[in-house]
Design an enzyme around this catalytic site. Structure first.
Site, PDB file in Angstrom:
ATOM      1  N   LYS A   1      -8.455  -9.559  15.561  1.00 10.19           N
ATOM      2  CA  LYS A   1      -9.622 -10.226  14.947  1.00 10.19           C
ATOM      3  C   LYS A   1      -9.389 -11.721  15.028  1.00 10.19           C
ATOM      4  CE  LYS A   1      -9.582 -10.622  10.383  1.00 10.19           C
ATOM      5  NZ  LYS A   1      -9.454 -10.378   8.933  1.00 10.19           N
TER       6      LYS A   1
ATOM      7  N   THR B   1       0.855  -1.191   0.000  1.00 10.49           N
ATOM      8  CA  THR B   1       0.000   0.000   0.000  1.00 10.49           C
ATOM      9  C   THR B   1       0.887   1.236   0.000  1.00 10.49           C
ATOM     10  OG1 THR B   1      -1.559  -1.250   1.319  1.00 10.49           O
ATOM     11  CG2 THR B   1      -1.864   1.132   1.264  1.00 10.49           C
TER      12      THR B   1
ATOM     13  N   CYS C   1      -3.633  -2.551   9.089  1.00 13.25           N
ATOM     14  CA  CYS C   1      -3.993  -1.827   7.864  1.00 13.25           C
ATOM     15  C   CYS C   1      -4.962  -0.675   8.079  1.00 13.25           C
ATOM     16  CB  CYS C   1      -4.556  -2.812   6.844  1.00 13.25           C
ATOM     17  SG  CYS C   1      -3.298  -3.930   6.278  1.00 13.25           S
TER      18      CYS C   1
ATOM     19  N   PHE D   1      -5.952  -6.753  -1.565  1.00 17.83           N
ATOM     20  CA  PHE D   1      -7.112  -6.493  -0.700  1.00 17.83           C
ATOM     21  C   PHE D   1      -7.290  -7.680   0.242  1.00 17.83           C
ATOM     22  CE2 PHE D   1      -8.329  -2.710  -2.873  1.00 17.83           C
ATOM     23  CZ  PHE D   1      -7.927  -2.904  -4.189  1.00 17.83           C
ATOM     24  N   LEU D   2      -6.150  -8.163   0.777  1.00 19.53           N
ATOM     25  CA  LEU D   2      -6.177  -9.380   1.586  1.00 19.53           C
ATOM     26  C   LEU D   2      -6.559  -9.068   3.023  1.00 19.53           C
ATOM     27  CD1 LEU D   2      -2.759 -10.905   0.381  1.00 19.53           C
ATOM     28  CD2 LEU D   2      -5.012 -11.070  -0.712  1.00 19.53           C
ATOM     29  N   ARG D   3      -7.522  -9.866   3.567  1.00 17.80           N
ATOM     30  CA  ARG D   3      -7.846  -9.733   4.991  1.00 17.80           C
ATOM     31  C   ARG D   3      -7.034 -10.739   5.777  1.00 17.80           C
ATOM     32  NH1 ARG D   3     -13.653 -11.695   4.858  1.00 17.80           N
ATOM     33  NH2 ARG D   3     -12.760 -12.808   3.110  1.00 17.80           N
TER      34      ARG D   3
HETATM   35  C1  UDX Z   1      -8.336  -5.069   6.069  1.00 18.51           C
HETATM   36  C2  UDX Z   1      -9.164  -5.062   4.786  1.00 18.51           C
HETATM   37  O1  UDX Z   1     -10.363  -5.807   5.015  1.00 18.51           O
HETATM   38  C3  UDX Z   1      -8.363  -5.698   3.654  1.00 18.51           C
HETATM   39  O2  UDX Z   1      -9.099  -5.637   2.456  1.00 18.51           O
HETATM   40  C4  UDX Z   1      -7.046  -4.947   3.498  1.00 18.51           C
HETATM   41  O3  UDX Z   1      -6.268  -5.507   2.462  1.00 18.51           O
HETATM   42  C5  UDX Z   1      -6.275  -4.984   4.794  1.00 18.51           C
HETATM   43  O4  UDX Z   1      -7.067  -4.437   5.860  1.00 18.51           O
HETATM   44  P1  UDX Z   1      -7.700  -6.806   7.952  1.00 18.51           P
HETATM   45  O5  UDX Z   1      -7.091  -5.633   8.615  1.00 18.51           O
HETATM   46  O6  UDX Z   1      -6.934  -8.049   7.852  1.00 18.51           O
HETATM   47  O7  UDX Z   1      -8.124  -6.412   6.421  1.00 18.51           O
HETATM   48  O8  UDX Z   1      -9.022  -7.183   8.763  1.00 18.51           O
HETATM   49  P2  UDX Z   1     -10.564  -6.893   8.587  1.00 18.51           P
HETATM   50  O9  UDX Z   1     -11.250  -8.187   8.467  1.00 18.51           O
HETATM   51  O10 UDX Z   1     -10.814  -5.862   7.585  1.00 18.51           O
HETATM   52  O11 UDX Z   1     -10.922  -6.286  10.042  1.00 18.51           O
HETATM   53  C6  UDX Z   1     -10.280  -5.080  10.412  1.00 18.51           C
HETATM   54  C7  UDX Z   1     -10.784  -4.704  11.794  1.00 18.51           C
HETATM   55  O12 UDX Z   1     -12.161  -4.312  11.717  1.00 18.51           O
HETATM   56  C8  UDX Z   1     -10.719  -5.840  12.819  1.00 18.51           C
HETATM   57  O13 UDX Z   1     -10.266  -5.308  14.062  1.00 18.51           O
HETATM   58  C9  UDX Z   1     -12.173  -6.283  12.956  1.00 18.51           C
HETATM   59  O14 UDX Z   1     -12.460  -6.769  14.257  1.00 18.51           O
HETATM   60  C10 UDX Z   1     -12.917  -4.977  12.713  1.00 18.51           C
HETATM   61  N1  UDX Z   1     -14.276  -5.158  12.205  1.00 18.51           N
HETATM   62  C11 UDX Z   1     -14.452  -5.756  10.995  1.00 18.51           C
HETATM   63  C12 UDX Z   1     -15.350  -4.667  12.929  1.00 18.51           C
HETATM   64  O15 UDX Z   1     -15.171  -4.131  14.018  1.00 18.51           O
HETATM   65  N2  UDX Z   1     -16.604  -4.800  12.432  1.00 18.51           N
HETATM   66  C13 UDX Z   1     -16.835  -5.408  11.227  1.00 18.51           C
HETATM   67  O16 UDX Z   1     -17.994  -5.515  10.829  1.00 18.51           O
HETATM   68  C14 UDX Z   1     -15.732  -5.904  10.489  1.00 18.51           C
END
Ligand code: UDX
Length: 460
Positions: free
Chosen positions: A323, A121, A263, A152-154
Protein backbone atom coordinates in the site's frame (compact mmCIF):
# COMPACT_ATOMS: atom_id res chain seq x y z
CA UNK A 1 2.93 7.10 34.45
CA UNK A 2 5.87 4.70 34.08
CA UNK A 3 5.32 2.21 31.24
CA UNK A 4 7.23 -0.78 29.92
CA UNK A 5 6.82 -1.84 26.28
CA UNK A 6 8.24 -5.25 25.36
CA UNK A 7 9.14 -5.46 21.69
CA UNK A 8 10.19 -2.52 19.49
CA UNK A 9 8.71 -3.83 16.25
CA UNK A 10 6.04 -2.04 14.31
CA UNK A 11 3.38 -2.10 17.10
CA UNK A 12 5.77 -1.84 20.07
CA UNK A 13 7.78 1.10 18.76
CA UNK A 14 4.72 3.13 17.79
CA UNK A 15 3.12 2.35 21.17
CA UNK A 16 6.28 3.30 23.10
CA UNK A 17 6.86 6.56 21.19
CA UNK A 18 3.23 7.69 21.36
CA UNK A 19 2.78 6.83 25.07
CA UNK A 20 5.98 8.81 25.77
CA UNK A 21 4.72 11.68 23.66
CA UNK A 22 1.56 12.03 25.79
CA UNK A 23 3.73 12.46 28.89
CA UNK A 24 4.55 8.98 30.21
CA UNK A 25 8.06 7.72 30.93
CA UNK A 26 8.58 4.66 28.78
CA UNK A 27 11.20 1.93 28.66
CA UNK A 28 11.16 -0.24 25.57
CA UNK A 29 12.78 -3.69 25.65
CA UNK A 30 14.18 -4.95 22.34
CA UNK A 31 16.34 -8.09 22.01
CA UNK A 32 17.71 -7.36 18.52
CA UNK A 33 21.02 -5.52 19.05
CA UNK A 34 20.93 -4.11 15.51
CA UNK A 35 17.52 -2.55 16.12
CA UNK A 36 18.63 -1.36 19.55
CA UNK A 37 21.70 0.40 18.14
CA UNK A 38 19.52 2.31 15.67
CA UNK A 39 16.99 3.23 18.36
CA UNK A 40 19.61 4.42 20.81
CA UNK A 41 20.91 6.70 18.05
CA UNK A 42 17.36 8.03 17.82
CA UNK A 43 16.90 6.35 14.42
CA UNK A 44 13.62 4.61 13.68
CA UNK A 45 14.15 1.17 12.06
CA UNK A 46 10.75 1.44 10.39
CA UNK A 47 9.39 4.07 8.01
CA UNK A 48 6.19 5.66 9.36
CA UNK A 49 5.19 9.32 8.79
CA UNK A 50 6.24 11.50 11.79
CA UNK A 51 7.57 8.51 13.82
CA UNK A 52 11.21 9.50 13.38
CA UNK A 53 10.70 13.07 14.65
CA UNK A 54 8.58 11.87 17.58
CA UNK A 55 11.15 9.21 18.51
CA UNK A 56 14.01 11.71 18.42
CA UNK A 57 12.05 14.26 20.47
CA UNK A 58 11.09 11.83 23.24
CA UNK A 59 14.59 10.30 23.43
CA UNK A 60 16.07 13.83 23.65
CA UNK A 61 13.57 14.79 26.37
CA UNK A 62 14.45 11.55 28.24
CA UNK A 63 10.90 10.21 28.30
CA UNK A 64 11.87 7.21 26.20
CA UNK A 65 14.74 4.76 26.76
CA UNK A 66 15.64 1.45 25.10
CA UNK A 67 17.23 -1.64 26.59
CA UNK A 68 17.86 -5.30 25.74
CA UNK A 69 17.69 -6.30 29.42
CA UNK A 70 14.28 -7.83 30.06
CA UNK A 71 14.72 -7.74 33.86
CA UNK A 72 15.31 -3.99 33.73
CA UNK A 73 12.14 -3.52 31.73
CA UNK A 74 10.01 -5.72 33.97
CA UNK A 75 11.18 -4.05 37.16
CA UNK A 76 10.84 -0.50 35.70
CA UNK A 77 7.02 -0.35 35.78
CA UNK A 78 3.92 -2.25 36.87
CA UNK A 79 2.35 -1.69 33.44
CA UNK A 80 3.84 -4.06 30.85
CA UNK A 81 2.69 -3.91 27.19
CA UNK A 82 3.49 -7.17 25.36
CA UNK A 83 4.13 -6.15 21.75
CA UNK A 84 6.11 -9.10 20.42
CA UNK A 85 5.39 -10.71 17.05
CA UNK A 86 2.66 -13.28 16.51
CA UNK A 87 3.63 -14.29 12.94
CA UNK A 88 1.71 -16.79 10.88
CA UNK A 89 2.83 -20.36 11.46
CA UNK A 90 3.17 -22.91 8.63
CA UNK A 91 -0.41 -24.11 9.20
CA UNK A 92 -1.90 -20.61 9.10
CA UNK A 93 -2.17 -20.26 12.89
CA UNK A 94 -0.65 -17.48 14.97
CA UNK A 95 2.81 -18.50 16.25
CA UNK A 96 2.61 -17.68 19.98
CA UNK A 97 6.13 -18.75 20.99
CA UNK A 98 7.37 -15.18 21.54
CA UNK A 99 4.35 -14.34 23.74
CA UNK A 100 4.96 -17.45 25.82
CA UNK A 101 8.67 -16.65 26.16
CA UNK A 102 7.92 -13.12 27.39
CA UNK A 103 5.25 -14.41 29.81
CA UNK A 104 7.82 -16.77 31.34
CA UNK A 105 10.40 -13.99 31.63
CA UNK A 106 7.85 -11.72 33.33
CA UNK A 107 7.06 -14.48 35.81
CA UNK A 108 10.72 -15.04 36.60
CA UNK A 109 11.54 -11.34 37.02
CA UNK A 110 8.43 -9.79 38.55
CA UNK A 111 9.01 -8.40 42.05
CA UNK A 112 5.62 -6.70 42.61
CA UNK A 113 2.09 -6.41 41.15
CA UNK A 114 2.08 -6.28 37.34
CA UNK A 115 -0.57 -5.41 34.77
CA UNK A 116 0.40 -7.48 31.74
CA UNK A 117 -1.24 -6.16 28.57
CA UNK A 118 -1.65 -8.03 25.28
CA UNK A 119 -1.08 -5.45 22.57
CA UNK A 120 -0.07 -7.86 19.80
CA UNK A 121 -2.89 -9.55 17.92
CA UNK A 122 -3.50 -12.80 19.80
CA UNK A 123 -6.04 -15.64 19.47
CA UNK A 124 -9.04 -15.53 21.78
CA UNK A 125 -8.32 -16.93 25.27
CA UNK A 126 -4.58 -16.22 25.01
CA UNK A 127 -5.01 -14.26 28.25
CA UNK A 128 -5.76 -17.57 30.00
CA UNK A 129 -2.54 -19.11 28.66
CA UNK A 130 -0.47 -16.10 29.77
CA UNK A 131 -2.02 -16.34 33.23
CA UNK A 132 -1.25 -20.07 33.42
CA UNK A 133 2.34 -19.52 32.28
CA UNK A 134 2.94 -16.78 34.86
CA UNK A 135 1.42 -18.84 37.66
CA UNK A 136 3.58 -21.80 36.57
CA UNK A 137 6.91 -19.91 36.45
CA UNK A 138 6.43 -17.13 39.05
CA UNK A 139 9.04 -17.32 41.78
CA UNK A 140 6.88 -15.50 44.30
CA UNK A 141 3.18 -15.61 44.91
CA UNK A 142 2.54 -12.09 43.59
CA UNK A 143 -0.70 -10.50 42.41
CA UNK A 144 -1.01 -9.69 38.71
CA UNK A 145 -3.65 -8.93 36.08
CA UNK A 146 -3.79 -9.83 32.41
CA UNK A 147 -5.51 -7.36 30.07
CA UNK A 148 -6.08 -7.01 26.34
CA UNK A 149 -5.63 -3.68 24.55
CA UNK A 150 -5.57 -4.45 20.80
CA UNK A 151 -4.14 -1.92 18.35
CA UNK A 152 -5.90 -0.80 15.15
CA UNK A 153 -2.94 0.89 13.48
CA UNK A 154 -2.76 1.09 9.68
CA UNK A 155 0.70 1.09 8.12
CA UNK A 156 1.45 4.52 6.76
CA UNK A 157 -0.90 6.05 9.37
CA UNK A 158 0.35 4.31 12.53
CA UNK A 159 1.17 7.43 14.57
CA UNK A 160 -1.96 9.19 13.33
CA UNK A 161 -4.15 6.19 14.19
CA UNK A 162 -2.61 5.82 17.67
CA UNK A 163 -3.09 9.51 18.48
CA UNK A 164 -6.54 9.74 16.85
CA UNK A 165 -8.26 6.39 17.53
CA UNK A 166 -11.94 5.90 16.70
CA UNK A 167 -12.12 4.05 20.00
CA UNK A 168 -9.84 2.39 22.53
CA UNK A 169 -10.70 -1.23 23.34
CA UNK A 170 -9.59 -2.59 26.70
CA UNK A 171 -10.33 -6.04 28.08
CA UNK A 172 -9.85 -6.29 31.88
CA UNK A 173 -10.66 -8.68 34.74
CA UNK A 174 -10.27 -6.39 37.75
CA UNK A 175 -11.24 -2.89 38.86
CA UNK A 176 -7.56 -2.23 39.59
CA UNK A 177 -6.64 -2.91 35.96
CA UNK A 178 -9.59 -0.83 34.75
CA UNK A 179 -8.50 2.15 36.87
CA UNK A 180 -4.96 1.99 35.56
CA UNK A 181 -6.24 2.09 31.96
CA UNK A 182 -8.57 4.99 32.76
CA UNK A 183 -5.57 6.93 34.09
CA UNK A 184 -3.30 5.96 31.19
CA UNK A 185 -5.82 6.88 28.48
CA UNK A 186 -7.19 10.00 30.24
CA UNK A 187 -5.55 12.31 27.63
CA UNK A 188 -7.77 10.57 25.05
CA UNK A 189 -11.03 10.30 27.04
CA UNK A 190 -10.63 13.97 28.05
CA UNK A 191 -11.06 14.89 24.36
CA UNK A 192 -14.07 12.61 23.96
CA UNK A 193 -12.48 9.46 22.59
CA UNK A 194 -14.52 6.40 23.51
CA UNK A 195 -12.77 4.02 25.94
CA UNK A 196 -14.62 0.69 25.70
CA UNK A 197 -14.00 -1.46 28.79
CA UNK A 198 -14.85 -5.09 28.09
CA UNK A 199 -13.73 -8.61 28.94
CA UNK A 200 -10.41 -10.04 27.74
CA UNK A 201 -11.90 -12.63 25.37
CA UNK A 202 -14.16 -9.99 23.79
CA UNK A 203 -11.21 -7.62 23.26
CA UNK A 204 -9.17 -10.44 21.69
CA UNK A 205 -12.02 -11.27 19.30
CA UNK A 206 -12.74 -7.61 18.43
CA UNK A 207 -9.29 -7.24 16.88
CA UNK A 208 -9.67 -10.23 14.54
CA UNK A 209 -13.28 -9.35 13.86
CA UNK A 210 -12.39 -5.77 12.87
CA UNK A 211 -9.63 -6.80 10.49
CA UNK A 212 -11.64 -9.56 8.90
CA UNK A 213 -14.62 -7.27 8.39
CA UNK A 214 -12.36 -4.80 6.57
CA UNK A 215 -11.15 -7.64 4.36
CA UNK A 216 -14.76 -8.70 3.66
CA UNK A 217 -15.52 -5.14 2.51
CA UNK A 218 -12.56 -5.19 0.14
CA UNK A 219 -13.43 -8.58 -1.35
CA UNK A 220 -17.07 -7.54 -1.60
CA UNK A 221 -16.25 -4.45 -3.68
CA UNK A 222 -13.84 -6.47 -5.81
CA UNK A 223 -16.58 -9.04 -6.46
CA UNK A 224 -18.91 -6.21 -7.51
CA UNK A 225 -16.14 -4.76 -9.71
CA UNK A 226 -16.07 -7.93 -11.79
CA UNK A 227 -19.79 -7.52 -12.52
CA UNK A 228 -19.40 -3.80 -13.25
CA UNK A 229 -16.76 -4.53 -15.89
CA UNK A 230 -19.23 -6.68 -17.76
CA UNK A 231 -22.10 -4.24 -17.64
CA UNK A 232 -19.91 -1.17 -18.18
CA UNK A 233 -20.69 0.53 -14.86
CA UNK A 234 -18.00 2.42 -12.92
CA UNK A 235 -17.42 0.57 -9.65
CA UNK A 236 -16.46 3.83 -7.93
CA UNK A 237 -19.96 5.15 -8.57
CA UNK A 238 -21.38 2.01 -6.95
CA UNK A 239 -18.94 2.34 -4.04
CA UNK A 240 -19.91 6.00 -3.58
CA UNK A 241 -23.58 5.07 -3.68
CA UNK A 242 -23.46 2.27 -1.13
CA UNK A 243 -20.76 3.95 0.96
CA UNK A 244 -22.97 6.99 1.49
CA UNK A 245 -25.08 4.79 3.76
CA UNK A 246 -23.64 5.50 7.23
CA UNK A 247 -24.25 1.86 8.15
CA UNK A 248 -21.88 0.81 5.35
CA UNK A 249 -19.34 3.67 5.04
CA UNK A 250 -17.20 4.49 1.98
CA UNK A 251 -13.83 3.42 3.42
CA UNK A 252 -12.39 0.08 2.33
CA UNK A 253 -14.61 0.00 -0.73
CA UNK A 254 -11.82 0.73 -3.25
CA UNK A 255 -11.65 -2.00 -5.88
CA UNK A 256 -8.21 -3.12 -6.98
CA UNK A 257 -5.71 -5.96 -7.09
CA UNK A 258 -6.68 -6.93 -3.55
CA UNK A 259 -5.44 -6.63 0.00
CA UNK A 260 -1.96 -7.51 1.27
CA UNK A 261 0.15 -6.50 4.24
CA UNK A 262 1.30 -8.20 7.42
CA UNK A 263 -2.13 -8.11 9.06
CA UNK A 264 -5.25 -8.70 6.99
CA UNK A 265 -4.09 -11.92 5.23
CA UNK A 266 -2.54 -13.34 8.43
CA UNK A 267 -5.44 -12.37 10.70
CA UNK A 268 -8.07 -13.82 8.37
CA UNK A 269 -6.24 -17.16 8.22
CA UNK A 270 -5.75 -17.20 12.00
CA UNK A 271 -9.39 -16.28 12.65
CA UNK A 272 -10.61 -19.11 10.39
CA UNK A 273 -8.35 -21.50 12.33
CA UNK A 274 -9.48 -20.15 15.70
CA UNK A 275 -13.14 -20.61 14.74
CA UNK A 276 -12.49 -24.12 13.45
CA UNK A 277 -10.74 -25.04 16.71
CA UNK A 278 -14.09 -24.27 18.36
CA UNK A 279 -16.01 -26.19 15.71
CA UNK A 280 -17.31 -23.15 13.83
CA UNK A 281 -16.94 -22.91 10.03
CA UNK A 282 -16.05 -19.34 8.94
CA UNK A 283 -16.99 -19.98 5.31
CA UNK A 284 -17.60 -16.27 4.69
CA UNK A 285 -13.94 -15.55 5.51
CA UNK A 286 -12.79 -18.47 3.35
CA UNK A 287 -14.68 -16.95 0.44
CA UNK A 288 -13.17 -13.54 1.26
CA UNK A 289 -9.71 -15.09 1.02
CA UNK A 290 -10.58 -16.88 -2.23
CA UNK A 291 -11.84 -13.71 -3.91
CA UNK A 292 -8.72 -11.87 -2.81
CA UNK A 293 -6.33 -14.54 -4.07
CA UNK A 294 -8.12 -14.56 -7.43
CA UNK A 295 -7.52 -10.83 -7.96
CA UNK A 296 -3.99 -11.67 -9.10
CA UNK A 297 -5.24 -14.09 -11.78
CA UNK A 298 -7.82 -11.59 -12.96
CA UNK A 299 -5.25 -8.79 -13.19
CA UNK A 300 -2.93 -11.04 -15.20
CA UNK A 301 -5.78 -11.98 -17.52
CA UNK A 302 -6.41 -8.28 -18.08
CA UNK A 303 -2.74 -7.86 -18.97
CA UNK A 304 -2.84 -10.81 -21.40
CA UNK A 305 -6.12 -9.62 -22.95
CA UNK A 306 -4.60 -6.25 -23.70
CA UNK A 307 -0.98 -7.05 -24.37
CA UNK A 308 -1.78 -10.22 -26.31
CA UNK A 309 1.55 -12.06 -26.02
CA UNK A 310 3.50 -11.17 -22.85
CA UNK A 311 6.70 -12.90 -24.00
CA UNK A 312 9.53 -10.41 -24.70
CA UNK A 313 7.28 -7.42 -23.96
CA UNK A 314 8.78 -4.56 -21.91
CA UNK A 315 6.48 -3.88 -18.97
CA UNK A 316 6.85 -0.98 -16.54
CA UNK A 317 5.54 -1.58 -13.01
CA UNK A 318 4.76 1.32 -10.68
CA UNK A 319 4.32 0.26 -7.05
CA UNK A 320 5.89 -2.65 -5.11
CA UNK A 321 4.76 -1.97 -1.51
CA UNK A 322 1.45 -3.50 -0.37
CA UNK A 323 0.00 0.00 0.00
CA UNK A 324 1.23 3.59 -0.30
CA UNK A 325 3.36 5.42 2.32
CA UNK A 326 5.16 2.31 3.52
CA UNK A 327 8.25 0.32 2.51
CA UNK A 328 6.54 -2.90 3.65
CA UNK A 329 6.19 -5.60 0.98
CA UNK A 330 4.73 -8.40 3.13
CA UNK A 331 1.96 -10.19 1.18
CA UNK A 332 2.12 -7.45 -1.43
CA UNK A 333 0.09 -8.23 -4.60
CA UNK A 334 3.05 -7.05 -6.72
CA UNK A 335 5.12 -10.08 -5.70
CA UNK A 336 2.85 -12.68 -7.34
CA UNK A 337 2.11 -10.45 -10.34
CA UNK A 338 5.81 -9.88 -11.05
CA UNK A 339 6.74 -13.55 -10.57
CA UNK A 340 4.03 -14.58 -13.04
CA UNK A 341 5.19 -11.99 -15.61
CA UNK A 342 8.79 -13.19 -15.26
CA UNK A 343 7.60 -16.76 -15.87
CA UNK A 344 5.81 -15.46 -18.99
CA UNK A 345 9.23 -14.15 -20.14
CA UNK A 346 8.44 -10.44 -19.99
CA UNK A 347 11.08 -7.78 -19.35
CA UNK A 348 10.19 -5.75 -16.27
CA UNK A 349 11.20 -2.24 -15.25
CA UNK A 350 10.20 -1.79 -11.60
CA UNK A 351 9.81 1.39 -9.58
CA UNK A 352 8.59 2.16 -6.06
CA UNK A 353 9.24 5.34 -4.00
CA UNK A 354 10.19 3.42 -0.82
CA UNK A 355 9.95 -0.37 -1.14
CA UNK A 356 12.60 -1.12 -3.78
CA UNK A 357 15.33 -2.14 -1.31
CA UNK A 358 13.02 -4.56 0.50
CA UNK A 359 11.62 -5.93 -2.76
CA UNK A 360 15.10 -6.48 -4.24
CA UNK A 361 15.91 -8.82 -1.35
CA UNK A 362 13.13 -11.13 -2.55
CA UNK A 363 13.38 -10.49 -6.31
CA UNK A 364 16.98 -9.66 -7.29
CA UNK A 365 17.84 -7.89 -10.52
CA UNK A 366 18.59 -10.14 -13.52
CA UNK A 367 18.36 -10.02 -17.30
CA UNK A 368 14.56 -9.80 -17.06
CA UNK A 369 14.25 -7.48 -14.07
CA UNK A 370 15.55 -3.95 -13.70
CA UNK A 371 14.91 -1.54 -10.80
CA UNK A 372 14.76 2.14 -11.64
CA UNK A 373 15.23 5.11 -9.34
CA UNK A 374 12.74 7.26 -11.22
CA UNK A 375 9.19 6.42 -12.33
CA UNK A 376 9.69 7.99 -15.75
CA UNK A 377 12.92 6.05 -16.42
CA UNK A 378 10.91 2.86 -15.88
CA UNK A 379 8.69 3.85 -18.83
CA UNK A 380 11.33 4.12 -21.57
CA UNK A 381 10.14 1.99 -24.55
CA UNK A 382 7.59 0.22 -22.34
CA UNK A 383 4.82 -1.72 -24.09
CA UNK A 384 2.61 -1.33 -21.01
CA UNK A 385 2.50 0.36 -17.61
CA UNK A 386 1.01 -1.54 -14.64
CA UNK A 387 -0.10 0.42 -11.55
CA UNK A 388 -0.06 -1.87 -8.50
CA UNK A 389 0.25 0.56 -5.58
CA UNK A 390 -1.52 3.91 -5.49
CA UNK A 391 1.36 6.19 -4.43
CA UNK A 392 0.45 9.88 -4.64
CA UNK A 393 3.32 10.61 -7.04
CA UNK A 394 1.79 8.21 -9.58
CA UNK A 395 -1.57 9.99 -9.44
CA UNK A 396 0.27 13.26 -10.14
CA UNK A 397 2.39 11.89 -13.00
CA UNK A 398 2.72 14.01 -16.15
CA UNK A 399 0.66 11.94 -18.60
CA UNK A 400 2.06 13.70 -21.66
CA UNK A 401 5.54 12.65 -20.54
CA UNK A 402 4.29 9.14 -19.79
CA UNK A 403 2.90 8.78 -23.31
CA UNK A 404 6.00 10.22 -24.94
CA UNK A 405 8.31 7.79 -23.14
CA UNK A 406 6.29 4.62 -23.69
CA UNK A 407 6.50 2.48 -26.84
CA UNK A 408 2.76 1.70 -26.61
CA UNK A 409 0.46 4.03 -24.56
CA UNK A 410 -1.16 1.16 -22.67
CA UNK A 411 -1.90 1.53 -18.94
CA UNK A 412 -3.39 -1.26 -16.83
CA UNK A 413 -4.35 0.39 -13.56
CA UNK A 414 -4.72 -2.03 -10.63
CA UNK A 415 -5.73 0.72 -8.21
CA UNK A 416 -7.96 2.99 -10.34
CA UNK A 417 -5.70 5.98 -9.75
CA UNK A 418 -6.53 7.76 -13.02
CA UNK A 419 -9.76 9.41 -14.20
CA UNK A 420 -10.90 7.58 -17.39
CA UNK A 421 -12.06 10.85 -18.95
CA UNK A 422 -8.61 12.43 -18.54
CA UNK A 423 -6.99 9.30 -19.94
CA UNK A 424 -9.46 9.23 -22.88
CA UNK A 425 -8.46 12.76 -23.81
CA UNK A 426 -4.80 11.75 -23.80
CA UNK A 427 -5.57 8.85 -26.12
CA UNK A 428 -4.18 6.09 -23.90
CA UNK A 429 -5.30 2.47 -24.09
CA UNK A 430 -6.48 2.37 -20.48
CA UNK A 431 -7.85 -0.47 -18.41
CA UNK A 432 -8.68 -0.37 -14.73
CA UNK A 433 -10.68 -2.37 -12.20
CA UNK A 434 -14.45 -2.39 -12.40
CA UNK A 435 -14.72 0.49 -14.84
CA UNK A 436 -15.66 0.43 -18.53
CA UNK A 437 -12.49 -0.08 -20.56
CA UNK A 438 -11.64 3.23 -22.21
CA UNK A 439 -9.68 2.80 -25.44
CA UNK A 440 -8.52 5.07 -28.24
CA UNK A 441 -9.61 4.08 -31.77
CA UNK A 442 -7.66 0.90 -32.07
CA UNK A 443 -8.31 -1.91 -34.57
CA UNK A 444 -7.06 -4.60 -32.20
CA UNK A 445 -9.43 -3.41 -29.49
CA UNK A 446 -12.52 -3.48 -31.66
CA UNK A 447 -11.56 -6.89 -33.14
CA UNK A 448 -11.23 -8.05 -29.54
CA UNK A 449 -14.65 -6.62 -28.60
CA UNK A 450 -16.30 -8.08 -31.72
CA UNK A 451 -14.75 -11.48 -30.97
CA UNK A 452 -16.04 -11.29 -27.40
CA UNK A 453 -19.54 -10.22 -28.49
CA UNK A 454 -19.63 -12.98 -31.13
CA UNK A 455 -18.67 -15.55 -28.51
CA UNK A 456 -21.37 -14.17 -26.15
CA UNK A 457 -23.98 -14.45 -28.92
CA UNK A 458 -22.87 -18.04 -29.65
CA UNK A 459 -23.32 -18.84 -25.96
CA UNK A 460 -26.93 -17.56 -25.89
C1 UDX B 1 -4.84 -3.11 8.60
C2 UDX B 1 -6.01 -2.50 9.37
O1 UDX B 1 -6.54 -1.42 8.60
C3 UDX B 1 -5.53 -2.00 10.72
O2 UDX B 1 -6.62 -1.49 11.46
C4 UDX B 1 -4.88 -3.15 11.48
O3 UDX B 1 -4.42 -2.73 12.74
C5 UDX B 1 -3.74 -3.71 10.68
O4 UDX B 1 -4.19 -4.13 9.38
P1 UDX B 1 -2.79 -2.24 7.18
O5 UDX B 1 -2.58 -3.67 6.89
O6 UDX B 1 -1.66 -1.41 7.59
O7 UDX B 1 -3.92 -2.08 8.35
O8 UDX B 1 -3.36 -1.56 5.84
P2 UDX B 1 -4.79 -1.17 5.30
O9 UDX B 1 -4.80 0.28 5.07
O10 UDX B 1 -5.85 -1.77 6.11
O11 UDX B 1 -4.77 -1.90 3.86
C6 UDX B 1 -4.66 -3.31 3.85
C7 UDX B 1 -4.68 -3.76 2.40
O12 UDX B 1 -5.99 -3.55 1.85
C8 UDX B 1 -3.71 -3.00 1.49
O13 UDX B 1 -3.09 -3.93 0.60
C9 UDX B 1 -4.61 -2.06 0.70
O14 UDX B 1 -4.11 -1.81 -0.60
C10 UDX B 1 -5.90 -2.88 0.60
N1 UDX B 1 -7.10 -2.07 0.43
C11 UDX B 1 -7.45 -1.19 1.42
C12 UDX B 1 -7.89 -2.24 -0.69
O15 UDX B 1 -7.56 -3.04 -1.57
N2 UDX B 1 -9.03 -1.52 -0.82
C13 UDX B 1 -9.42 -0.62 0.13
O16 UDX B 1 -10.45 0.03 -0.05
C14 UDX B 1 -8.61 -0.44 1.28
Amino acid sequence: MKITVIGAGYVGLVTAVCLADIGNTVICVEKSSATLDELNRGMSPIYEPSLQEMLQKNVDEERLIFTHIMEEGIKFSDILFVCVGTPESKVGKADMSQVEEVSRQIAENMDSYKLIIEKSTVPVNTHKLIKRTIKRYARKNLEFDIASNPEFLREGFAVHDFMNPDRIIVGVESKRAENQFRELYKPFTDIGINLIITKNAAAEIIKYASNSFLAIKISYINMLADLCERINVDINMVADGIGADKRIGRDFLNAGVGYGGSCLPKDIKAFINIAESYGVDFSLLKETEKINKNRINQFLEKIEDNLWSIKDKKIAVWGLSFKPDTDDIRETPSLDIIKRLVDAQAYLMLYDPKATDNFKKLVPENNQIKYLKDKYEALIDADALLIITEWKEFKEANLDRVKELMNIPLIIDGRNIFDPEVIKNKEFDYYSIGRDPVKSDNEEYFEYIIKKEDSNIENI
